[in-house]
Each structure stands twice: as structure tokens, then as C-alpha cells.
Design a protein around this motif. Structure first.
Motif, PDB file in Angstrom:
ATOM      1  N   TYR A 249      40.753  51.526  32.677  1.00 30.49           N
ATOM      2  CA  TYR A 249      41.342  52.420  33.662  1.00 30.49           C
ATOM      3  C   TYR A 249      42.398  53.296  32.983  1.00 30.49           C
ATOM      4  CZ  TYR A 249      44.445  53.830  37.491  1.00 30.49           C
ATOM      5  OH  TYR A 249      45.223  54.554  38.343  1.00 30.49           O
TER       6      TYR A 249
ATOM      7  N   TYR B 104      35.046  43.587  33.144  1.00 31.53           N
ATOM      8  CA  TYR B 104      35.224  45.024  32.955  1.00 31.53           C
ATOM      9  C   TYR B 104      34.958  45.407  31.506  1.00 31.53           C
ATOM     10  CZ  TYR B 104      37.343  44.793  37.551  1.00 31.53           C
ATOM     11  OH  TYR B 104      37.551  44.579  38.886  1.00 31.53           O
TER      12      TYR B 104
ATOM     13  N   ARG C 224      33.018  54.368  34.344  1.00 29.27           N
ATOM     14  CA  ARG C 224      33.472  52.987  34.536  1.00 29.27           C
ATOM     15  C   ARG C 224      32.292  52.049  34.343  1.00 29.27           C
ATOM     16  NH1 ARG C 224      33.696  49.062  38.727  1.00 29.27           N
ATOM     17  NH2 ARG C 224      35.767  48.216  39.232  1.00 29.27           N
TER      18      ARG C 224
END
Length: 270
Positions: free
Chosen positions: A201, A197, A249
Motif C-alpha cells: 500500500y 498480501y 494490488r
């Protein structure tokens, strides 16, 4: 538009190569008969969590009848990193395959290497690709260690890709990334899937959590920059990504096969 795309891709690549400080490993139980529940009932990894040696043993599905059976665990070490800047030039779900150079751009794909030709060296350098190889090797070694196999028996397989997801309305079926799927069914050659990632978030984006689907309860992972999640790619790990509600994202998918016929070499500049 043309000027913004190289900047975004460069940011993605540099973030990936700088981000790996440790690994988080995830596994799931074999889904029972029936449709998975859609609601999330348990968070396996909150964005704020720093996990150490949390292991979960699970049974594999019959997808691996010809394979040695393994157990999967969980581990994480997080490093801080810079955030990519949102871009309005790409569609809701944009993907860049480093090996083929295929970049999804709206309703079509552009070959990045062919498009930029000799100027590709203004976007990527040999040092960038060397750092990518280091990230890939560290992920591969950690997967092998946790599964108790030799890293030499694992082969990088395609596609390996960066993904960018935002809340823009989907223009094609390709943009609808939120549907449940099994990686081994979608890609065929995958035996182990890893996700690095590149954004946070609740800070860089809302929604966009990774969800493992099960008949009795769903489990979710909240992305965190530098967090690496990996799991077996068979039907024991049915999953999806929530729709991104705001922000952007970023992640990179790097996967491996146990079959040398599906193996590929690391990407390199021509």
C-alpha cells in the motif's frame, strides 16, 4: 496478450511462495444493528507497522452456534519480497483459482490448465506447488495455534485464489470487488479466512485497503508485502476492500473449514 498472461501468473505464484515470513492475525467485534459507517476512523495496521503479539478478544456471531467459541488475535513478522509488474492484459479484478485453474479474463473465465495443456509446466513446477503447500501449512498451523484448536480439525476449502486489482473501470459485476460482504455468506464453506498480501500500500498502489465495517467505527488494514491477515469468516467480520485508485494490488486468499465435507486437497500439477 497470450504471452503476457503466463508471465504475470508466474510472478504471482513465485511471489506467494517466497513471501511468508510470519503472520498477522485480525479479528473484529460483532457489528451492532444498523448500517456500518463508511468512513475509516481507525487504522489497525499501517503499512509501516511491524506488529508483535497484539491480541484483540471479540465475541463471535451466532453463525457459530454449533461450533466451539474462540478468540482472535493479531501477530505479524514481515519479509521483503519482489514486486509484481503491472499488466494491461487483465481486467480490473482478475482471479486465478489454483485448484480448478479458472482464470477470470475480462467477461469470461479461462481454464488455465486446459488452455496451456502440457505447456502448463512452463508456467508452474512441482517445486512451486510444494512451496505453496508449505505456505498453506504454516498459515493453517498458526491459525490453529491462536484459536486453540488442532490443525487436523481444519480443512483447506475452496476457492483458494490469487487476486489482482487495479483502477481500470469495471466491465462486469464480478469486477466490483469493493462491496461489503461476509465470507461465510459469499462462499458458504469458509470458517477462517486468510489473506497474504503480495504488494505494498502507498508504494505499489493507492486505495485498496482492507476495511472491517462496524456500526460505531470502521477499522482498516494497509496491505504490506509479506503481511498475512486472518479472521473468522462469519458476520462478525463484515468487510470490504477499498477501490484501487492507482497501481496494482496483489494478494492470495487461503481459507479453511471446520467441516471435513468441505475439505479439499492441495492443488497439484496433473
Amino acid at each position: 496478450m497470450k504471452a503476457a498472461i503466463p508471465l504475470l501468473l508466474l510472478l504471482l505464484f513465485l511471489l506467494c511462495t517466497a513471501a511468508l515470513g510470519g503472520l498477522v492475525l485480525w479479528s473484529r467485534r460483532l457489528p451492532r444493528d444498523g448500517l456500518p459507517q463508511d468512513g475509516i476512523t481507525e487504522v489497525l495496521a499501517h503499512h509501516s507497522d511491524i506488529l508483535q503479539d497484539k491480541f484483540v478478544a471479540i465475541p463471535c456471531s451466532r453463525d457459530y452456534d454449533s461450533y466451539k467459541r474462540f478468540e482472535v488475535g493479531v501477530r505479524e513478522e514481515i519479509d521483503a519480497m519482489k514486486r509484481p509488474q503491472p499488466s494491461r492484459t487483465l481486467s480490473q479484478a482478475s482471479i486465478l483459482d489454483l485448484h480448478s485453474g479458472a482464470l477470470s479474463l475480462g467477461k469470461r473465465f479461462v481454464n488455465l490448465y486446459r488452455y496451456f495443456g502440457d505447456k502448463i509446466h512452463d508456467i508452474f513446477t512441482e517445486e512451486d506447488f510444494a512451496l505453496y503447500r508449505d505456505v498453506r501449512q504454516r498459515i493453517q498451523q498458526r491459525i490453529a495455534q491462536v484459536f486453540g484448536i488442532s490443525s487436523a480439525s481444519m480443512y483447506l476449502t475452496k476457492p483458494t485464489f490469487f487476486s489482482r486489482m487495479n483502477s481500470t473501470e469495471a466491465k462486469t459485476a464480478h469486477d466490483e470487488y469493493w462491496h461489503p460482504h461476509v465470507d461465510k455468506v459469499t462462499y458458504g464453506s469458509f470458517d477462517y479466512t486468510s489473506l497474504l498480501y503480495l504488494s505494498d500500500y502507498s508504494q505499489d498502489f493507492g486505495g485498496g485497503r482492507f476495511v472491517f465495517l462496524d456500526a460505531d467505527s470502521n477499522k482498516t488494514v494497509e496491505p504490506r508485502a509479506g503481511r498475512v491477515s486472518f479472521f473468522t469468516s462469519g458476520s462478525e467480520n463484515l468487510h470490504r476492500v477499498e477501490r484501487v485508485l492507482w497501481g496494482t494490488r496483489f494478494a492470495i486468499t487461503i481459507s479453511f473449514s471446520c467441516d471435513p465435507e468441505h475439505g479439499i486437497g492441495d492443488p497439484a500439477l496433473a
